[in-house]
Scaffold this active site. Structure first.
Site, PDB file in Angstrom:
ATOM      1  N   GLY A 219      -3.054   1.820   0.182  1.00  0.00           N
ATOM      2  CA  GLY A 219      -2.167   0.894   0.808  1.00  0.00           C
ATOM      3  C   GLY A 219      -2.263  -0.770   0.570  1.00  0.00           C
ATOM      4  O   GLY A 219      -2.976  -1.356  -0.106  1.00  0.00           O
ATOM      5  N   SER A 220      -0.911  -1.398   0.723  1.00  0.00           N
ATOM      6  CA  SER A 220      -0.939  -2.896   0.803  1.00  0.00           C
ATOM      7  C   SER A 220       0.082  -3.350   1.520  1.00  0.00           C
ATOM      8  O   SER A 220       0.882  -2.816   2.402  1.00  0.00           O
ATOM      9  CB  SER A 220      -0.255  -3.207  -0.898  1.00  0.00           C
ATOM     10  OG  SER A 220      -1.532  -2.757  -1.720  1.00  0.00           O
ATOM     11  N   ASN A 221      -0.070  -4.734   1.710  1.00  0.00           N
ATOM     12  CA  ASN A 221       1.106  -5.445   2.538  1.00  0.00           C
ATOM     13  C   ASN A 221       1.802  -6.246   1.716  1.00  0.00           C
ATOM     14  O   ASN A 221       1.320  -7.091   0.758  1.00  0.00           O
ATOM     15  CB  ASN A 221       0.285  -5.997   3.608  1.00  0.00           C
ATOM     16  CG  ASN A 221      -0.332  -5.277   4.504  1.00  0.00           C
ATOM     17  OD1 ASN A 221      -0.270  -4.339   4.893  1.00  0.00           O
ATOM     18  ND2 ASN A 221      -1.529  -5.847   5.023  1.00  0.00           N
TER      19      ASN A 221
END
Length: 784
Positions: A219-221
């Site tokens: 996951g990342s933003n």
């Protein structure tokens, strides 16, 4: 050990002119060279100065050579990497890339080897009693292959889903696998006109080659806001890419400047890889999140041995399968031979599925990571791009893993591109393993780049990606269904709302947000839950009043985390027994696939059912409340036993901690030298400040979070800020080994120095690399 020389002059063989390396007080090197080759040479040299041990481990991991130095304990990982063929694929990439990127890669490689030639290495090499070999071009492609593997996460879900369907039936599994309410990067109603015809033509053209169609079927933003919503009138780009929080940090900040080619770029790189992976060059800013697109398929193969030959059935014919043997050297033990079998679909990977056994079934893996690719072509394009359109064009060369690229330019444009090769399947949607012998489930090509999801300058002035679903059902190509949680994307979009006058401080505050939309959505459930036990009533009252912020000191957060894990198991274990673990996120292989995206979605499913019971698992309010009271009582009893009788004394941070772990820190007493922590930690996988541990248990060992945070202001890039956690250096004796740990918890960003005046004012040490006509003597170390 002596630390890298950062001041004075240092003669180096391989340069054509002087290179200046100025370091700021956060340990970030600002490299300035006349020529492009000297600039990349210096980047390789500096990477080796600060991160040689990390680079050595990464190339050994990607080539299946850990057991040579670590012994038999590393043999399973080496065996799996050899079976996957990562080293062979990296070699093919290197051979193909030399024509397009050879000068840059050779210069970077020469810089690494120039440092190795000086003969003094970090302490880890002494502890393990070996010296690194010179680097080759193929070594530069091993880590991109390994990152591609780690971020291509569908194969294990396919196998788990097939077993779950067999256990539950398709209807009950569909309830757990539902993606209908997942937020998408491209909105509902997005105009895909024209793409339906493209998809139909591609399928029709390939149909004669594949036979008639069958009936039916991590996951990342990052986010960008346009100038219409910022105080400055220019775009802002925010990025926090989530990977393992470890020592050394997986990222390395550097600033590269070349006078002859006007290249001037700053941001983060991977040690062992040239260029800047995410950052800005004064004209554009860009970053990535994992796309979680399905680029892996499992094929069930029928194999037979005839004499000394292995054959695989395909369309009624027994065709030769590829068989090769590789030898793994094992420190302190006999070498181990590995037989590697491949069919037309890819390597047989049964050895990778120890938790999901596949008796009497040979599983072949097809993966876009086995395609020949040159990631440096894309990075070169991004590093020199002058506008958003050039960023989009550079991404056309990207292959694997598929990435959500968000970018913005100084002219005011913001954009999004899904980059990577996306398979076109003749039949099916890639959710479960398919027969390999029929020839009906092959890949017929890849989605054309011009048809991949792409968006520029949306009307609301914001683009958000957070490992969530990429496109709605109206998109005509199959991207898969194994994306991660939608909670972070919902929260980011909610925080942005319709706000105007946004500035860098607003973006950094969002990166530190610890409110879980999943936890907050349970307020209606807690308000109606009735408990006879007065102690449980008190806890329920606290949860009903709680805003869903997973702060480290929060008592409701601790209860919620334990409650959700226990309730999920209680809902599923009767129907699934031990097979509830994949639904909760447990993967098939401890080292290579420890988790699956099913875990993230299972919590969102459970939260929906708690608010609105129904379906096959929480049939009605009575069943829901009975199981919920049981799970809550178990959570409270555990907290009383471990954290004391008073609910006000409990905290999530006592359950959830972060230790920055070094590989050698797993051995006592080296943990005291190499590791840092534990530290109480807030957040979880569903919060913008991501701090993920396993969904299926509370093991705080491997925490996935943001080792790099960055916000770029295109109005004035000198206002841009960044941090790399825990620090720039890989050497425990350096002040930069852990000097950004406190910043990680407190929001202590540092400025991304870029202009000449800012770099000069911020310089605390200057090293001048000077060309020398001869190889250095072995006692010339480049260390002080």
């Amino acid at each position: 050990r002596p630390l890298p020389q950062t001041d004075g002059a240092l003669p180096v063989f391989g340069l054509t002119s002087d290179v200046q390396v100025r370091r700021d007080r956060w340990g970030v090197p600002h490299i300035s060279a006349n020529g492009r080759a000297d600039m990349f040479f210096a980047q390789g040299f500096v990477h080796a100065q600060d991160r040689l041990w990390q680079m050595e481990m990464q190339r050994r991991l990607a080539s299946g050579r850990l057991a040579e130095i670590l012994g038999r304990v590393a043999l399973p990982v080496d065996r799996w990497v050899r079976i996957l063929g990562l080293q062979r694929a990296a070699g093919a990439d290197a051979e193909a890339a030399l024509a397009a990127s050879g000068d840059d890669l050779k210069a970077y490689l020469a810089g690494i080897n120039a440092f190795l030639a000086r003969g003094v290495f970090p302490i880890e090499f002494t502890l393990l009693r070996f010296e690194p070999e010179p680097w080759t071009v193929a070594d530069l492609f091993g880590w991109p292959k390994m990152m591609g593997w780690q971020l291509s996460v569908n194969w294990q879900v396919e196998l788990a889903r097939a077993r779950l369907i067999a256990r539950l039936g398709p209807e009950r599994m569909a309830e757990l696998d539902d993606v209908a309410d997942a937020p998408t990067i491209l909105p509902e109603g997005f105009d895909f006109s024209g793409l339906d015809d493209v998809a139909r033509r591609l399928l029709d053209a390939s149909r004669p080659l594949l036979g008639p169609a069958a009936d039916g079927g991590l996951g990342s933003n990052n986010w960008a806001v346009s100038g219409q919503r910022t105080a400055s009138g220019s775009p802002l780009l925010a990025s926090d890419m989530h990977l393992n929080m470890m020592l050394p940090a997986i990222w390395y900040e550097n600033h590269l400047a070349c006078r002859e080619s006007s290249l001037n770029v700053t941001g983060v790189s991977f040690p062992g890889m040239p260029f800047v992976v995410a950052g800005h060059n004064g004209h554009v800013a860009w970053s990535f999140t994992n796309g979680f697109v399905d680029v892996q398929d499992l094929y069930m193969e029928r194999l037979r041995r005839v004499g000394g030959r292995l054959e695989a059935l395909y369309r009624g014919e027994w065709l030769p399968a590829s068989v090769r043997e590789e030898t793994i050297s094992v420190r302190g033990d006999r070498p181990t031979k590995v037989e590697i079998i491949s069919t037309r679909h890819g390597p047989i990977i049964n050895a990778l599925v120890e938790r999901y056994p596949a008796p009497d079934m040979h599983l072949a893996l097809r993966w876009t990571g086995h395609l020949v690719q040159n990631p440096y072509r894309t990075l070169a394009g991004l590093n020199t791009a002058q506008d958003a359109e050039a960023c989009h064009e550079a991404l056309a060369a990207w292959v694997c893993p598929p990435q959500n690229a968000v970018y913005a330019d100084k002219a005011g444009r913001i954009g999004y591109t899904l980059a990577g090769k996306v398979p076109l399947r003749a039949q099916g949607d890639g959710r479960v393993p398919v027969p390999g012998w029929t020839g009906e489930h092959g890949w017929i090509g890849y989605v054309p780049f011009e048809a991949l999801p792409h968006r520029v300058d949306p009307p609301d002035g914001a683009i958000v990606t957070a490992n969530n679903r990429v496109a709605p059902d109206s998109y005509p190509f199959n991207l898969g269904a194994d994306f991660s949680t939608g909670a972070r994307a919902r929260r980011i979009a909610g925080l942005l709302g319709d706000r105007q006058g946004l500035a860098v401080a607003d973006m950094t505050a969002m990166q530190y947000d610890q409110v879980s939309t999943v936890a907050r959505s349970l307020q209606p459930f807690w308000r109606q839950l009735r408990c006879a036990d007065p102690a449980l009533r008190d806890v329920v009252a606290r949860l009903a009043a709680w805003d869903g912020e997973l702060a480290a000191e929060s008592a409701p957060a601790a209860v919620y985390q334990l409650f959700m894990r226990r309730l999920l198991a209680a809902c599923l274990v009767e129907a699934l027994e031990e097979w509830h673990e994949p639904v909760a996120g447990k993967g098939p292989t401890p080292q290579l696939a420890e988790t699956t995206p099913l875990g993230a979605r299972s919590w969102e499913w459970l939260a929906r059912r708690l608010v609105a019971p129904g379906g096959h698992f929480l049939h009605n309010a009575s069943t829901r409340d009975r199981l919920a009271r049981q799970a809550l009582a178990e959570a409270v009893a555990w907290l009383r036993e471990t954290q004391g009788p008073r609910a006000g004394d409990w905290s999530w941070g006592r359950l959830h901690t972060l230790t920055f772990r070094h590989m050698l820190g797993e051995v006592k007493p080296l943990d005291r030298l190499f590791n840092r922590g534990p530290f109480p930690l807030g957040g979880d996988q569903t919060t913008v400040w991501a701090a993920g541990v396993h969904y299926h248990d509370l093991d705080s060992g491997p925490v996935v979070g943001p080792p790099h945070r960055m916000v770029v202001d295109l109005a004035d890039v000198e206002r841009s800020v960044s941090m790399v956690t825990p620090g720039q250096s890989g050497q425990p004796g350096s002040t930069h080994y852990d000097d950004q740990v406190e910043a990680f918890f407190t929001g202590g960003y540092h400025p991304m120095l870029f202009g000449e005046a800012a770099v000069a004012a911020g310089t605390v040490a200057t090293l001048r690399l000077e060309p020398t006509a001869s190889e250095p003597l072995s006692n010339e170390t480049g260390m002080v």
